[in-house]
Design an enzyme around this catalytic site. Structure first.
Site, PDB file in Angstrom:
ATOM      1  N   ASP A 152      -3.391   7.171   0.073  1.00  0.00           N
ATOM      2  CA  ASP A 152      -2.140   6.715   0.684  1.00  0.00           C
ATOM      3  C   ASP A 152      -1.859   7.427   2.005  1.00  0.00           C
ATOM      4  O   ASP A 152      -0.986   7.005   2.760  1.00  0.00           O
ATOM      5  CB  ASP A 152      -0.964   6.967  -0.262  1.00  0.00           C
ATOM      6  N   ASP A 205       1.545   8.331  -3.157  1.00  0.00           N
ATOM      7  CA  ASP A 205       1.283   9.678  -3.658  1.00  0.00           C
ATOM      8  C   ASP A 205      -0.172  10.124  -3.570  1.00  0.00           C
ATOM      9  O   ASP A 205      -0.457  11.294  -3.678  1.00  0.00           O
ATOM     10  CB  ASP A 205       1.729   9.787  -5.123  1.00  0.00           C
ATOM     11  N   ASP A 231       3.204   1.922  -3.098  1.00  0.00           N
ATOM     12  CA  ASP A 231       1.920   1.983  -3.763  1.00  0.00           C
ATOM     13  C   ASP A 231       2.227   1.747  -5.247  1.00  0.00           C
ATOM     14  O   ASP A 231       3.322   2.046  -5.688  1.00  0.00           O
ATOM     15  CB  ASP A 231       1.342   3.381  -3.514  1.00  0.00           C
TER      16      ASP A 231
END
Lengths: 123, 642
Positions: B527, B523, B330
């Protein structure tokens, strides 16, 4: 003559071992003692867990009271993988393990070396 | 009687028999020879071997057989045969029974000790906790036990004291050693408003903090819980082992009987040697090395990674981490710091920052925070301002040190002009997807400030290390393609998937899984689905609770280098498990034919005593090999701190 006896005994023993260890043997399920808001069941630890399968009711806080009679270092630990429990069982003493009964299902447990197996059914 | 006492007893009682065995060639005999041997062996059988026999019998009633079954049958056979032999005046083997018991107990004593040292990681973590805390109650500071600390309590921490629970500093500042929880060796400076972690060590200052999490909610308690779960879990490879172990012991008994039958009936060897072969088979086959091969390695591996601030949740994750082909990141908060930072200052840095900070002090723009933070860390005191005014859509202006000053975006350029060099720099910075603001003072432009959610310092190195391992790296982001490409270029990531809607991350992970197992590092709340979908979900410890819950591996330090370390440690641990299993299997599969006398023609055979010793050694070597994981060198490891 001796050889004949040895042959018969040897094959007899092999047949017995195969049947005793590999054959199907019924496993008894034992339900926990119910109280209003508590359920508990005693499990004796001696060469395995007896009873090895216990049935608990969903949603009622439950305790399994282990009592280890066996000196084997194999059995001195009890591991519930699903609950992250890894407890030492003192010999000849009652040791209670609290089981989370919020979700129904079958939960296997085993000794520290994973040689002996037991099962908790929550329904 | 404990295993250790049983061992000591059988060792002392066996000693005279051992002496006789060595001195027999020189004509030495124990007084009362066979009868003395009989008495000594009986004592060993009753005291030291008794529990094995009890346990074997109890297991037998349950249709189970275990290693105790093998020990009990092996020793009992040697012992009872010897009684028969003694009464019929033939050679006796009392010492065999006694020695086997002694050796196996020796193995168990060591194994016990090592197993405890392997599982010590969790206890050591718990020992880190402070025992009490100095809490403000009714205006006075009182010392109370840790268990009485409640959320909202104001707690005082003096230099050298442990911080009792998690919380936020309300007063004072200090440097804190957080290495026990984060694995980070450098102490960190914390002041009012910063979060502190329970069980970490305060070093220099005195401060007060407000407890936010106590008891089972603290970070340490959660880490302990996770490590415990990981250590009791089993790697999938273990299931195969269990199935084998279940049928192993009865199968060995059958092989032993067959061995006896072949030697005695078919080959026509003496009753004595046939029996010795059968007993050796039973003794050598104890599958305990097999049983502990996986759990001990798992314990040591997860324990060590926990010390580095990498929490591996279970054995399944550990095994999956080995097969990873692609690592997906991410962007925001994972590769980047997650909040805008000043990356470049063009012009006289101190002067530009001083003016900019003064102007932004009253602004609430997110970019203003970045500038103020930079001013704070470089210790620039903002100038005093008057006549503050916002220029709609362009920036702000005010009077600084008696001169007109401004800060704003390129729309201000209608009022001011940039030099050609400044213009070029600005375009260059904008190409890097940075937001550029112009700072002016006394009627002319004095500098530019570039702001970006910049990559963490460790990101580029971590991604390079992953690529060296032959892994494909991918960045998933909801940001636009230009920003994404700029960040990707800075950290050297292979592929970029930009403009991803929050709900689609998991779908992209699924698509990537078609070309091989995928690890996802993230995080945020958005996600969580991707973390669960990926073969290995790696959550940043600073992330949301739901992300941590969904991840299979949690990185306490938020450092991308830990992704590399986590994968490397998993690989080492899994390799060790396979290595252990290989040796345990080899030992048993090679040991059995040797013990059965298959290679007797080549003068290669095992006496029951040697088999007992070998069996003890095999367990020891497996545990020792697992403990070696603690010493395995990590290429990505930081300098080791004691």
């Amino acid at each position: 003559m001796d050889k004949l006896i040895v042959t018969v005994v040897a094959f007899g023993l092999i047949a017995f071992i195969s049947w005793w260890f590999f054959g199907k043997h019924a496993v008894k399920e034992v339900a926990a003692n119910q109280a209003a808001d508590q359920q508990s069941v005693d499990v004796e630890v001696s060469g395995g867990y007896s009873p090895s399968t216990v049935v608990l009711k969903q949603g009622i806080p439950a305790q399994i009271n282990f009592n280890r009679k066996d000196a084997s270092s194999c059995l001195e630990q009890v591991v519930f993988e699903d609950f992250g429990i890894n407890d030492f069982l003192p010999k000849n003493e009652k040791h209670s393990v609290t089981i989370d009964t919020s979700k129904p299902g079958e939960y296997d447990y085993a000794c520290g070396m994973n040689m002996f197996h037991g099962k908790v059914i929550v329904k | 009687m404990s295993i250790k006492n049983r061992f000591v007893f059988s060792l002392i009682v066996s000693l005279p028999m051992l002496i006789e065995m060595f001195l027999k060639p020189f004509g030495f005999m124990l007084p009362g020879h066979e009868w003395t041997m009989f008495l000594l062996a009986t004592a060993v059988m009753l005291v030291s071997d008794g529990p094995f026999i009890q346990s074997a019998w109890a297991a037998f009633k349950h249709h189970h057989a275990n290693m105790d079954t093998l020990v009990a049958i092996g020793t009992a056979t040697a012992y009872f045969y010897s009684i028969y032999a003694m009464l019929t005046h033939q050679a006796v083997f009392f010492e065999s029974a006694a020695f086997v018991v002694t050796f196996i107990l020796l193995g168990q004593v060591f194994e016990d000790r090592m197993r405890h040292s392997a599982s010590g990681a969790v206890e050591k973590l718990m020992d880190l906790q402070a025992k009490d805390a100095t809490v403000l109650r009714d205006g006075r500071l009182v010392s109370i036990p840790l268990s009485d600390v409640a959320v909202g309590d104001i707690i005082q921490v003096k230099p050298g004291q442990k911080i009792a629970v998690d919380g936020v500093i309300t007063e004072g500042q200090s440097t804190i050693d957080e290495s026990m929880v984060t694995g980070e060796s450098m102490p960190v400076t914390k002041a009012t408003g910063d979060a502190v972690i329970g069980s970490t060590m305060n070093s220099t200052g005195t401060f007060m903090f407000k407890a936010s999490k106590v008891g089972d909610d603290t970070l340490l308690a959660q880490i302990v819980e996770m490590v415990k779960k990981a250590q009791t879990s089993h790697a999938p490879i273990q299931r195969t082992v269990d199935k084998i172990a279940d049928i192993f012991v009865p199968a060995v008994l059958i092989i032993a009987i067959a061995t006896f039958f072949v030697w005695d009936v078919l080959i026509g060897a003496s009753l004595v040697s046939s029996m010795l072969f059968a007993v050796s088979v039973v003794i050598i086959a104890c599958p305990c090395a097999l049983g502990i091969a996986t759990p001990t390695a798992l314990m040591v591996g997860t324990g060590r990674s926990a010390k580095l601030g990498i929490l591996i949740k279970n054995g399944e994750v550990l095994e999956a981490a080995n097969t990873i082909k692609t690592v997906v990141f991410d962007k925001t908060g994972t590769i980047t710091a997650g909040h805008p930072q000043v990356t470049d200052i063009v012009g006289d840095a101190t002067q530009v920052l001083r003016v900019a900070a003064a102007l932004e002090a009253s602004s609430e723009h997110p970019l203003a925070t970045a500038i103020l933070n930079r001013a704070k860390t470089t210790v620039v005191t903002p100038a005093k301002i008057t006549n503050f005014a916002a220029i709609q859509g362009k920036g702000v202006q005010a009077t600084v040190d008696g001169h007109a000053a401004f800060i704003g975006n390129d729309k201000l350029l209608t009022d001011y002009t940039l030099s050609a060099a400044e213009q070029a720099t600005m375009e260059h910075l904008q190409q890097e997807a940075k937001t550029v603001v112009i700072v002016g003072f006394a009627g002319k432009v004095i500098g530019l400030i570039a702001i970006q959610d910049a990559p963490k310092a460790s990101s580029a190195g971590a991604i390079a290390a992953l690529k060296r391992e032959g892994l494909r790296t991918v960045m998933l982001t909801g940001d636009n393609a230009r920003v994404a490409a700029a960040i990707a270029a800075q950290v050297g990531i292979d592929d970029v998937i930009a403009d991803v809607l929050p709900g689609d991350k998991a779908d992209h992970v699924k698509a990537l899984q078609e070309s091989g197992p995928v690890a996802f590092v993230g995080d945020g709340i958005n996600d969580a689905p991707a973390l669960t979908t990926a073969d290995v979900g790696i959550a940043m410890g600073s992330g949301t609770d739901i992300a941590i819950e969904s991840g299979g591996i949690v990185l306490v330090k938020n450092d991308l280098q830990d992704v590399v370390r986590a994968l490397e440690l998993s690989k080492h641990t899994f390799k060790r498990i396979k290595f252990n299993l290989f040796w345990a299997f080899i030992y048993n599969t090679l040991g059995i034919p040797v013990a059965a006398g298959v290679f007797f023609g080549l003068d290669l055979s095992l006496s029951p005593e040697l088999a007992g010793l070998g069996m003890a050694l095999s367990s020891l070597s497996v545990v020792a090999s697992s403990l070696l994981l603690n010493r395995t060198k990590l290429t990505s490891a930081p300098a080791v701190t004691a």
